[in-house]
Design a protein around this motif. Structure first.
Motif, PDB file in Angstrom:
ATOM      1  N   ASN A  18       0.809  -1.216   0.000  1.00 37.54           N
ATOM      2  CA  ASN A  18       0.000   0.000   0.000  1.00 37.54           C
ATOM      3  C   ASN A  18       0.845   1.271   0.000  1.00 37.54           C
ATOM      4  N   THR A  19       2.025   1.209  -0.596  1.00 40.77           N
ATOM      5  CA  THR A  19       2.862   2.394  -0.711  1.00 40.77           C
ATOM      6  C   THR A  19       2.645   3.041  -2.068  1.00 40.77           C
ATOM      7  N   SER A  20       3.181   4.228  -2.217  1.00 43.40           N
ATOM      8  CA  SER A  20       3.079   4.946  -3.479  1.00 43.40           C
ATOM      9  C   SER A  20       3.688   4.112  -4.598  1.00 43.40           C
ATOM     10  N   GLY A  21       2.948   3.912  -5.652  1.00 42.98           N
ATOM     11  CA  GLY A  21       3.428   3.129  -6.795  1.00 42.98           C
ATOM     12  C   GLY A  21       3.154   1.642  -6.701  1.00 42.98           C
ATOM     13  N   ASN A  22       2.813   1.144  -5.512  1.00 45.01           N
ATOM     14  CA  ASN A  22       2.576  -0.288  -5.335  1.00 45.01           C
ATOM     15  C   ASN A  22       1.352  -0.748  -6.113  1.00 45.01           C
ATOM     16  N   HIS A  23       0.293   0.051  -6.136  1.00 51.14           N
ATOM     17  CA  HIS A  23      -0.933  -0.337  -6.842  1.00 51.14           C
ATOM     18  C   HIS A  23      -0.662  -0.496  -8.335  1.00 51.14           C
ATOM     19  N   GLN A  24       0.062   0.474  -8.914  1.00 44.23           N
ATOM     20  CA  GLN A  24       0.366   0.391 -10.343  1.00 44.23           C
ATOM     21  C   GLN A  24       1.302  -0.781 -10.635  1.00 44.23           C
ATOM     22  N   ALA A  25       2.243  -1.044  -9.748  1.00 45.31           N
ATOM     23  CA  ALA A  25       3.154  -2.178  -9.934  1.00 45.31           C
ATOM     24  C   ALA A  25       2.376  -3.490  -9.946  1.00 45.31           C
ATOM     25  N   ILE A  26       1.351  -3.594  -9.105  1.00 47.18           N
ATOM     26  CA  ILE A  26       0.530  -4.809  -9.067  1.00 47.18           C
ATOM     27  C   ILE A  26      -0.315  -4.925 -10.332  1.00 47.18           C
ATOM     28  N   ILE A  27      -0.849  -3.804 -10.808  1.00 45.43           N
ATOM     29  CA  ILE A  27      -1.602  -3.814 -12.063  1.00 45.43           C
ATOM     30  C   ILE A  27      -0.700  -4.286 -13.205  1.00 45.43           C
ATOM     31  N   ASP A  28       0.526  -3.744 -13.266  1.00 41.47           N
ATOM     32  CA  ASP A  28       1.482  -4.151 -14.305  1.00 41.47           C
ATOM     33  C   ASP A  28       1.847  -5.626 -14.166  1.00 41.47           C
ATOM     34  N   LYS A  58      -4.516  -9.097   1.548  1.00 41.63           N
ATOM     35  CA  LYS A  58      -4.466  -8.184   2.684  1.00 41.63           C
ATOM     36  C   LYS A  58      -3.090  -7.537   2.743  1.00 41.63           C
ATOM     37  N   LEU A  59      -2.996  -6.453   3.451  1.00 41.90           N
ATOM     38  CA  LEU A  59      -1.743  -5.725   3.589  1.00 41.90           C
ATOM     39  C   LEU A  59      -0.631  -6.655   4.052  1.00 41.90           C
ATOM     40  N   GLY A  60       0.480  -6.677   3.322  1.00 35.92           N
ATOM     41  CA  GLY A  60       1.613  -7.517   3.662  1.00 35.92           C
ATOM     42  C   GLY A  60       1.615  -8.885   2.997  1.00 35.92           C
ATOM     43  N   GLU A  61       0.524  -9.266   2.349  1.00 34.69           N
ATOM     44  CA  GLU A  61       0.484 -10.550   1.650  1.00 34.69           C
ATOM     45  C   GLU A  61       1.065 -10.408   0.246  1.00 34.69           C
ATOM     46  N   CYS A  62       1.453 -11.525  -0.326  1.00 33.49           N
ATOM     47  CA  CYS A  62       2.063 -11.546  -1.656  1.00 33.49           C
ATOM     48  C   CYS A  62       1.089 -12.097  -2.684  1.00 33.49           C
ATOM     49  N   ILE A  63       1.121 -11.499  -3.859  1.00 26.18           N
ATOM     50  CA  ILE A  63       0.390 -12.027  -5.005  1.00 26.18           C
ATOM     51  C   ILE A  63       1.401 -12.813  -5.819  1.00 26.18           C
ATOM     52  N   VAL A  64       1.099 -14.071  -6.066  1.00 21.56           N
ATOM     53  CA  VAL A  64       2.025 -14.981  -6.730  1.00 21.56           C
ATOM     54  C   VAL A  64       1.495 -15.313  -8.114  1.00 21.56           C
ATOM     55  N   GLU A  66       1.939 -18.019 -10.796  1.00 24.39           N
ATOM     56  CA  GLU A  66       2.465 -19.370 -10.977  1.00 24.39           C
ATOM     57  C   GLU A  66       3.078 -19.528 -12.369  1.00 24.39           C
ATOM     58  N   ALA A  67       3.780 -20.605 -12.573  1.00 25.11           N
ATOM     59  CA  ALA A  67       4.420 -20.885 -13.859  1.00 25.11           C
ATOM     60  C   ALA A  67       3.406 -20.929 -14.999  1.00 25.11           C
ATOM     61  N   ASP A  68       2.160 -21.340 -14.701  1.00 25.09           N
ATOM     62  CA  ASP A  68       1.121 -21.409 -15.732  1.00 25.09           C
ATOM     63  C   ASP A  68       0.375 -20.090 -15.919  1.00 25.09           C
ATOM     64  N   GLY A  69       0.775 -19.038 -15.174  1.00 25.06           N
ATOM     65  CA  GLY A  69       0.152 -17.726 -15.305  1.00 25.06           C
ATOM     66  C   GLY A  69      -0.983 -17.467 -14.342  1.00 25.06           C
ATOM     67  N   SER A  70      -1.415 -18.485 -13.607  1.00 24.17           N
ATOM     68  CA  SER A  70      -2.503 -18.283 -12.651  1.00 24.17           C
ATOM     69  C   SER A  70      -1.999 -17.494 -11.442  1.00 24.17           C
ATOM     70  N   LEU A  71      -2.917 -16.812 -10.776  1.00 22.26           N
ATOM     71  CA  LEU A  71      -2.589 -15.978  -9.628  1.00 22.26           C
ATOM     72  C   LEU A  71      -3.129 -16.579  -8.345  1.00 22.26           C
ATOM     73  N   ARG A  72      -2.395 -16.385  -7.252  1.00 22.59           N
ATOM     74  CA  ARG A  72      -2.868 -16.781  -5.928  1.00 22.59           C
ATOM     75  C   ARG A  72      -2.249 -15.841  -4.910  1.00 22.59           C
ATOM     76  N   VAL A  73      -2.753 -15.881  -3.689  1.00 25.79           N
ATOM     77  CA  VAL A  73      -2.259 -15.047  -2.601  1.00 25.79           C
ATOM     78  C   VAL A  73      -1.673 -15.939  -1.525  1.00 25.79           C
ATOM     79  N   CYS A  74      -0.556 -15.512  -0.948  1.00 24.38           N
ATOM     80  CA  CYS A  74       0.015 -16.222   0.189  1.00 24.38           C
ATOM     81  C   CYS A  74       0.843 -15.255   1.019  1.00 24.38           C
ATOM     82  N   THR A  75       1.190 -15.665   2.203  1.00 32.58           N
ATOM     83  CA  THR A  75       2.035 -14.845   3.059  1.00 32.58           C
ATOM     84  C   THR A  75       3.481 -14.978   2.619  1.00 32.58           C
TER      85      THR A  75
END
Length: 93
Positions: A18-28, A58-64, A66-75
């Motif tokens: 949730n820092t400046s630029g983080n939202h755009q980095a996640i979109i990219d 949630k704040l502090g979690e990672c968006i991953v 995967e090798a196949d392009g799918s997305l998931r969330v984990c700590t």
């Protein structure tokens, strides 16, 4: 005869901080639209995959990604327990 095989795969991950630029980095990173919600339980980011498919980090979690392009969330802890960091990209996004 039973045999066990191991496959090493590379994944990419980005942390929602949730820092400046983080939202755009996640979109990219995800290639999908996002929205940020400020709730009584804290800040969370929604990655909008479709009308009925939303990934919530949630704040502090990672968006991953995967090798196949799918997305998931984990700590970060779960990520580091499963994978070894091989490269870290830093910079202005």
């Amino acid at each position: 005869m039973q045999r066990r095989y191991k496959k090493n795969v590379y994944i990419d991950a980005i942390e929602f901080d949730n820092t400046s630029g983080n939202h755009q980095a996640i979109i990219d990173f995800a290639g999908l639209p996002t929205s940020v919600e400020y709730t009584s339980a804290g800040v969370q980011l929604r990655v909008i995959r479709g009308a009925f498919s939303v990934l919530i980090a949630k704040l502090g979690e990672c968006i991953v990604k995967e090798a196949d392009g799918s997305l998931r969330v984990c700590t970060r802890e779960a990520l580091e327990a499963e994978y070894k960091l091989v490269e870290e990209e830093t910079g202005s996004g």
